[in-house]
Write an enzyme that holds these catalytic residues in place. Structure first.
Site, PDB file in Angstrom:
ATOM      1  N   HIS A 195       0.908  -1.038  -0.160  1.00  0.00           N
ATOM      2  CA  HIS A 195       0.018   0.364  -0.353  1.00  0.00           C
ATOM      3  C   HIS A 195       0.809   1.579   0.270  1.00  0.00           C
ATOM      4  CE1 HIS A 195       0.334  -1.339   4.107  1.00  0.00           C
ATOM      5  NE2 HIS A 195       0.198  -0.043   4.674  1.00  0.00           N
ATOM      6  N   TYR A 216      -3.198   3.456   2.538  1.00  0.00           N
ATOM      7  CA  TYR A 216      -4.773   3.125   1.674  1.00  0.00           C
ATOM      8  C   TYR A 216      -4.113   2.091   0.478  1.00  0.00           C
ATOM      9  CZ  TYR A 216      -7.357   6.956   3.353  1.00  0.00           C
ATOM     10  OH  TYR A 216      -7.793   8.114   4.699  1.00  0.00           O
ATOM     11  N   THR A 217      -4.642   0.921   0.095  1.00  0.00           N
ATOM     12  CA  THR A 217      -4.767   0.221  -1.171  1.00  0.00           C
ATOM     13  C   THR A 217      -5.140   0.655  -2.432  1.00  0.00           C
ATOM     14  OG1 THR A 217      -4.159  -1.375   0.242  1.00  0.00           O
ATOM     15  CG2 THR A 217      -4.699  -1.744  -1.835  1.00  0.00           C
ATOM     16  N   CYS A 255      -9.010  -7.886   6.984  1.00  0.00           N
ATOM     17  CA  CYS A 255      -8.604  -6.909   6.432  1.00  0.00           C
ATOM     18  C   CYS A 255      -9.797  -5.898   6.632  1.00  0.00           C
ATOM     19  CB  CYS A 255      -7.830  -5.954   5.256  1.00  0.00           C
ATOM     20  SG  CYS A 255      -7.549  -3.941   5.961  1.00  0.00           S
TER      21      CYS A 255
END
Length: 309
Positions: free
Chosen positions: A98, A119-120, A275
């Site tokens: 990420h 964030y991905t 996640c």
């Protein structure tokens, strides 16, 4: 995955023009053939450099990227598309890792504080020229509220890659994934990479449990359903805390019973990926352990059987 030097764009854009230049020179003025070959090689090298994707991420320093497009998904969810320096640029983000977004934000006491969040992207390096982020804005979310306030043309500061997980084809026989809310983004990144890799021999199977509060909260559902329809090795199961009438999926929080029903059994070639909100992830670690999976560490490492992003 490295791009083949025999890719069509290299054949059409470099090898054929080089051959025509050398052959044409040999026909017209044979003694200049060696010079034509050297010139062709030089021009080909320049063309290769200009067409080859360039990774732009720097792990130790922030860079600015301009917001190119903003697609509203709901009242508090949007997809943000940021431009990379050139049409052939890529982030250079390994699958499963990420990026960090940083911003100096005003605080209630009047001071300014540097806030950094991870964030991905939902896009990948196979899509050069830009990257996409799916972000849900929370009332108390510093960076997410900052992102929601951005107008096209404004920029964010990004560094990376970061993270302990890096996907490699066939690293396990089967993944069991559990995601909550925007925790779907790293899962989707891995699933898409697996599906893209089928032609090259990736046989990894994936079972995903995706938990949300309401049916309207299910992010990227069309993408997930399409992947499940098109790929027999990917299955998705939805769980809702507040389901509508007639809902046929799971109901409530994700339980050990759901994991046992929908995800693979413990094995050396099986990995569980988690996640979501921290309370959810902590509960799922305990549930997985109760089913025979190895105890998860507080901070996951790539070799762990139960890995939390």
């Amino acid at each position: 995955m490295a791009e083949s030097l025999l890719a069509r764009k290299y054949i059409d854009g470099i090898y054929i023009p080089l051959g025509l230049l050398v052959v044409g020179t040999a026909i017209v003025k044979r003694e200049w053939t060696a010079y034509a070959l050297l010139l062709g090689i030089a021009l080909g090298a320049i063309k290769f450099r200009n067409t080859h994707p360039k990774a732009v991420l720097k792990p130790d320093s922030f860079q600015e990227f301009e917001l190119k497009e903003k697609t509203i998904i709901s009242h508090n969810v949007a997809i943000y598309r940021f431009a990379l320096p050139t049409p052939t640029s890529t982030l250079g983000l390994p699958i499963g890792q990420h990026i960090s977004i940083g911003a100096a934000l005003a605080q209630p006491d009047g001071t300014t504080k540097e806030i950094v969040r991870s964030y991905t992207p939902i896009s990948g390096d196979h899509q050069p020229g830009h990257f996409d982020l799916l972000i849900k804005s929370y009332p108390q979310g510093n960076i997410s509220r900052h992102m929601a306030s951005l107008a096209v043309g404004q920029a964010i500061r990004v560094r990376g890659p970061k993270g302990a997980f890096v996907y490699a084809p066939n690293m396990v026989r089967r993944f069991g994934m559990i995601a909550g809310g925007t925790g779907i983004t790293p899962m989707l990144q891995v699933v898409k990479a697996i599906v893209r890799g089928r032609a090259d021999g990736d046989r990894t199977e994936v079972d995903l449990i995706f938990a949300n509060v309401t049916e309207q909260d299910i992010l990227l559902r069309e993408d997930l359903d399409q992947l499940a329809r098109e790929d027999k090795g990917f299955r998705v199961h939805y769980v809702l805390d507040k389901p509508p009438a007639g809902w046929e999926g799971g109901v409530g929080y994700v339980t050990a019973e759901m994991i046992e029903k929908w995800l693979p059994k413990p094995a050396d070639d099986v990995k569980i990926l988690l996640c979501g909100p921290p309370p959810m992830v902590n509960g799922l670690k305990k549930a997985a352990e109760s089913l025979g999976f190895k105890k998860a560490r507080p901070v996951s490492k790539l070799e762990d059987q139960v890995f939390a992003f």
